[in-house]
Design a protein around this motif. Structure first.
Motif, PDB file in Angstrom:
ATOM      1  N   UNK A   1      20.440 -11.265 -18.452  1.00  0.00           N
ATOM      2  CA  UNK A   1      19.206 -12.025 -18.196  1.00  0.00           C
ATOM      3  C   UNK A   1      18.944 -12.190 -16.707  1.00  0.00           C
ATOM      4  N   UNK A   2      19.913 -11.859 -15.876  1.00  0.00           N
ATOM      5  CA  UNK A   2      19.676 -11.882 -14.424  1.00  0.00           C
ATOM      6  C   UNK A   2      18.712 -10.792 -13.995  1.00  0.00           C
ATOM      7  N   UNK A   3      18.592  -9.716 -14.808  1.00  0.00           N
ATOM      8  CA  UNK A   3      17.746  -8.597 -14.372  1.00  0.00           C
ATOM      9  C   UNK A   3      16.788  -8.071 -15.431  1.00  0.00           C
ATOM     10  N   UNK A   4      16.833  -8.594 -16.638  1.00  0.00           N
ATOM     11  CA  UNK A   4      15.914  -8.095 -17.652  1.00  0.00           C
ATOM     12  C   UNK A   4      15.568  -9.181 -18.652  1.00  0.00           C
ATOM     13  N   UNK A   5      14.443  -8.997 -19.323  1.00  0.00           N
ATOM     14  CA  UNK A   5      14.077  -9.845 -20.448  1.00  0.00           C
ATOM     15  C   UNK A   5      14.440  -9.147 -21.749  1.00  0.00           C
ATOM     16  N   UNK A   6      13.905  -9.669 -22.844  1.00  0.00           N
ATOM     17  CA  UNK A   6      14.228  -9.131 -24.157  1.00  0.00           C
ATOM     18  C   UNK A   6      13.245  -8.072 -24.622  1.00  0.00           C
ATOM     19  N   UNK A   7      13.394  -7.690 -25.874  1.00  0.00           N
ATOM     20  CA  UNK A   7      12.515  -6.696 -26.492  1.00  0.00           C
ATOM     21  C   UNK A   7      11.111  -7.263 -26.649  1.00  0.00           C
ATOM     22  N   UNK A   8      10.113  -6.444 -26.348  1.00  0.00           N
ATOM     23  CA  UNK A   8       8.711  -6.838 -26.538  1.00  0.00           C
ATOM     24  C   UNK A   8       7.882  -5.578 -26.630  1.00  0.00           C
ATOM     25  N   UNK A   9       6.577  -5.714 -26.852  1.00  0.00           N
ATOM     26  CA  UNK A   9       5.745  -4.531 -27.034  1.00  0.00           C
ATOM     27  C   UNK A   9       5.846  -3.580 -25.849  1.00  0.00           C
ATOM     28  N   UNK A  10       6.011  -4.125 -24.647  1.00  0.00           N
ATOM     29  CA  UNK A  10       6.086  -3.286 -23.465  1.00  0.00           C
ATOM     30  C   UNK A  10       7.241  -2.309 -23.490  1.00  0.00           C
ATOM     31  N   UNK A  11       8.301  -2.613 -24.246  1.00  0.00           N
ATOM     32  CA  UNK A  11       9.454  -1.715 -24.335  1.00  0.00           C
ATOM     33  C   UNK A  11       9.087  -0.428 -25.058  1.00  0.00           C
ATOM     34  N   UNK A  12       8.068  -0.474 -25.889  1.00  0.00           N
ATOM     35  CA  UNK A  12       7.646   0.694 -26.651  1.00  0.00           C
ATOM     36  C   UNK A  12       6.494   1.440 -25.971  1.00  0.00           C
ATOM     37  N   UNK A  13       6.167   1.031 -24.763  1.00  0.00           N
ATOM     38  CA  UNK A  13       5.087   1.657 -24.008  1.00  0.00           C
ATOM     39  C   UNK A  13       5.632   2.301 -22.745  1.00  0.00           C
ATOM     40  N   UNK A  14       5.089   3.445 -22.399  1.00  0.00           N
ATOM     41  CA  UNK A  14       5.407   4.097 -21.132  1.00  0.00           C
ATOM     42  C   UNK A  14       4.224   3.874 -20.190  1.00  0.00           C
ATOM     43  N   UNK A  15       4.471   3.276 -19.050  1.00  0.00           N
ATOM     44  CA  UNK A  15       3.417   3.079 -18.065  1.00  0.00           C
ATOM     45  C   UNK A  15       3.375   4.320 -17.178  1.00  0.00           C
ATOM     46  N   UNK A  16       2.370   5.149 -17.397  1.00  0.00           N
ATOM     47  CA  UNK A  16       2.287   6.472 -16.790  1.00  0.00           C
ATOM     48  C   UNK A  16       1.189   6.491 -15.729  1.00  0.00           C
ATOM     49  N   UNK A  17       1.536   6.939 -14.548  1.00  0.00           N
ATOM     50  CA  UNK A  17       0.579   6.948 -13.446  1.00  0.00           C
ATOM     51  C   UNK A  17      -0.166   8.281 -13.372  1.00  0.00           C
ATOM     52  N   UNK A  18      -1.328   8.241 -12.731  1.00  0.00           N
ATOM     53  CA  UNK A  18      -2.075   9.462 -12.433  1.00  0.00           C
ATOM     54  C   UNK A  18      -2.806   9.263 -11.117  1.00  0.00           C
ATOM     55  N   UNK A  19      -3.216  10.371 -10.506  1.00  0.00           N
ATOM     56  CA  UNK A  19      -3.939  10.317  -9.248  1.00  0.00           C
ATOM     57  C   UNK A  19      -4.970  11.451  -9.193  1.00  0.00           C
ATOM     58  N   UNK A  20      -6.051  11.190  -8.521  1.00  0.00           N
ATOM     59  CA  UNK A  20      -7.113  12.191  -8.352  1.00  0.00           C
ATOM     60  C   UNK A  20      -7.773  11.971  -6.991  1.00  0.00           C
ATOM     61  N   UNK A  21      -7.940  13.057  -6.230  1.00  0.00           N
ATOM     62  CA  UNK A  21      -8.640  12.986  -4.949  1.00  0.00           C
ATOM     63  C   UNK A  21      -9.912  13.805  -5.068  1.00  0.00           C
ATOM     64  N   UNK A  22     -11.056  13.124  -5.074  1.00  0.00           N
ATOM     65  CA  UNK A  22     -12.351  13.797  -5.202  1.00  0.00           C
ATOM     66  C   UNK A  22     -12.996  14.059  -3.839  1.00  0.00           C
ATOM     67  N   UNK A  23     -12.638  13.268  -2.851  1.00  0.00           N
ATOM     68  CA  UNK A  23     -13.265  13.366  -1.532  1.00  0.00           C
ATOM     69  C   UNK A  23     -12.431  14.295  -0.655  1.00  0.00           C
ATOM     70  N   UNK A  24     -13.044  15.390  -0.166  1.00  0.00           N
ATOM     71  CA  UNK A  24     -12.285  16.387   0.599  1.00  0.00           C
ATOM     72  C   UNK A  24     -11.801  15.834   1.934  1.00  0.00           C
ATOM     73  N   UNK A  25     -12.593  14.964   2.567  1.00  0.00           N
ATOM     74  CA  UNK A  25     -12.157  14.395   3.842  1.00  0.00           C
ATOM     75  C   UNK A  25     -10.909  13.538   3.650  1.00  0.00           C
ATOM     76  N   UNK A  26     -10.851  12.792   2.552  1.00  0.00           N
ATOM     77  CA  UNK A  26      -9.662  11.986   2.275  1.00  0.00           C
ATOM     78  C   UNK A  26      -8.457  12.870   1.994  1.00  0.00           C
ATOM     79  N   UNK A  27      -8.685  13.977   1.272  1.00  0.00           N
ATOM     80  CA  UNK A  27      -7.578  14.889   0.997  1.00  0.00           C
ATOM     81  C   UNK A  27      -7.040  15.486   2.284  1.00  0.00           C
ATOM     82  N   UNK A  28      -7.942  15.862   3.210  1.00  0.00           N
ATOM     83  CA  UNK A  28      -7.502  16.417   4.492  1.00  0.00           C
ATOM     84  C   UNK A  28      -6.687  15.401   5.280  1.00  0.00           C
ATOM     85  N   UNK A  29      -7.121  14.146   5.296  1.00  0.00           N
ATOM     86  CA  UNK A  29      -6.406  13.104   6.035  1.00  0.00           C
ATOM     87  C   UNK A  29      -5.017  12.873   5.443  1.00  0.00           C
ATOM     88  N   UNK A  30      -4.972  12.772   4.135  1.00  0.00           N
ATOM     89  CA  UNK A  30      -3.683  12.551   3.480  1.00  0.00           C
ATOM     90  C   UNK A  30      -2.778  13.760   3.682  1.00  0.00           C
TER      91      UNK A  30
END
Length: 440
Positions: free
Chosen positions: A367-396
């Motif tokens: 319990x110092x580092x985690x909680x118990x079972x809940x709906x979130x345990x059955x979910x994967x939090x998946x990230x995505x990214x998209x760059x639509x602006x060409x000037x921003x892509x060049x800077x990055x």
């Protein structure tokens, strides 16, 4: 300053498994990995004297078993499951997908995507924990898991009706009458007749717990399980008889279950000890609860309620019950616990069975580092990214190139360079930009 009124005399639960259990479980898993259904059947017959034509119940068999359960029992199961479903749905609703624009045309986001398949182990044996079906199967279905395969050991030479009813009402897509390591391994690895799952949930004996530990990585698991733990924080306003009853309610989980009282009142602490000594002889589960209290029961006396909360946080107990004049004060003072139970109107068995929060909780200090079972345990939090602006892509791209070279990742740098050149006209120093590859 804390004074120990009663200390534990037994050894604390080990965070590592018995070597004999480790070896036995490893052998069973290896056999099932190689021989599939044949191995599953051999171990079920060896350990449970159970080898039906099919371990999976048909829909007609499930409905027939459920029909044999008294309607009052089914009503009680439905009540408990409605409580758990309502809370799980509120938890799921709190988890929102996110998308933000961090720079012009640069979009970052995440989606909460359910796991495809989950396995739920519902224990039998000494304590057929039908509530585990609510906590594992139902929670997974609320999260949006497409397929939940639930399994429970045979009882009295057949399928345990109440456990089957609980799994069915909770929404299990497949129900197996199969127990032990063979059940957990079949679900995790898959066999000729059992499709594999992506996560294993639910409590079990030392062999089941070790099987989950060894299979972790190939599949997810809910938690590494230890003995049930309970801790009560009480002030001078608490009722000693209630404290004694509530401590013993958790002592009966197992002879190694810690039961701890932290109190600001010497009178309350002494009265609790007297009540427990009076109650234990008449408790039907005294054979289990008695050794748990004798060897793992503790009573600590502190000067202030703040000290009580601080000491309770050091225990990081699975269940923490607050019996004080202002129980909600604990919400602002404590952070290390599996679940809090505030005030005399609630108790840990409510959480175990019916009130709606999940009873699969961290033990052994987790319990110092985690909680118990809940709906979130059955979910994967998946990230995505998209760059639509060409000037921003060049800077990055320029910045990515410089940062990558700091780490000596030339290939990474070149991916950034390419975009800086294509979209921002920055010269490439390691190649000629092919014709037609400029900014569009």
């Amino acid at each position: 300053m804390a004074t120990v009124v009663k200390g534990a005399t037994g050894t604390s639960a080990q965070r590592s498994s018995d070597p004999a259990v480790v070896d036995t479980v490893a052998d069973v898993i290896a056999d099932i990995r190689t021989n599939g259904d044949d191995a599953v059947r051999r171990y079920s017959e060896k350990f449970d004297r159970w080898a039906p034509a099919s371990f999976r119940l048909s829909d007609d068999e499930v409905l027939g078993i459920v029909a044999s359960v008294p309607e009052t029992v089914l009503d009680d199961l439905r009540f408990a499951q409605n409580q758990i479903r309502t809370f799980a749905e509120a938890q799921r609703e709190s988890m929102r997908d996110v998308e933000i624009e961090t720079l012009p045309g640069v979009f970052l986001g995440h989606r909460n995507v359910p796991i495809e398949a989950a396995g739920a182990y519902v224990p039998g044996g000494r304590y057929p924990l039908t509530a585990s079906a609510h906590m594992t199967v139902l929670t997974a279905k609320v999260a949006g898991v497409d397929r939940v395969a639930a399994t429970t050991p045979p009882s009295d030479g057949g399928a345990p009706p109440i456990s089957v009813a609980a799994m069915h009402l909770a929404g299990a897509d497949e129900i197996y009458v199969l127990g032990g390591v063979q059940a957990v391994a079949a679900l995790a690895l898959g066999t000729e007749t059992v499709d594999p799952v992506s996560i294993l949930t639910g409590p079990g004996n030392a062999y089941v717990a070790e099987a989950k530990r060894q299979l972790f990585g190939e599949v997810g698991i809910d938690l590494f399980a230890g003995p049930t733990e309970t801790l009560i924080v009480a002030d001078e306003h608490a009722d000693p008889f209630t404290i004694a009853v509530d401590l013993l309610s958790q002592a009966e989980h197992g002879p190694d279950s810690p039961c701890v009282l932290i109190s600001t009142s010497d009178r309350v602490a002494r009265d609790v000890l007297n009540h427990i000594e009076a109650l234990l002889p008449g408790l039907q589960t005294n054979a289990v609860a008695g050794p748990a209290w004798r060897d793992h029961g503790e009573v600590h006396l502190v000067d202030t309620i703040e000290e009580a909360y601080a000491l309770a946080d050091r225990f990081a107990s699975e269940h923490v019950q607050i019996l004080t004049a202002d129980p909600r004060q604990a919400l602002g003072h404590m952070r290390n616990y599996g679940a809090l139970f505030l005030g005399e109107g609630t108790c840990v068995p409510y959480g175990d069975k019916v009130i709606g929060t999940n009873h699969v909780l961290p033990t052994l200090g987790a319990a110092r580092y985690t909680g118990g079972l809940w709906v979130g345990k059955f979910l994967k939090t998946l990230t995505y990214q998209e760059v639509r602006d060409t000037a921003s892509s060049a800077r990055i791209g320029e910045i990515c190139g410089r940062l990558s070279r700091l780490e000596r990742f030339e290939g990474h740098a070149r991916s950034g360079d390419l975009r800086a050149a294509r979209f921002g006209g920055v010269p490439l120093h390691w190649a000629d930009l092919p014709a037609g590859s400029g900014a569009s």
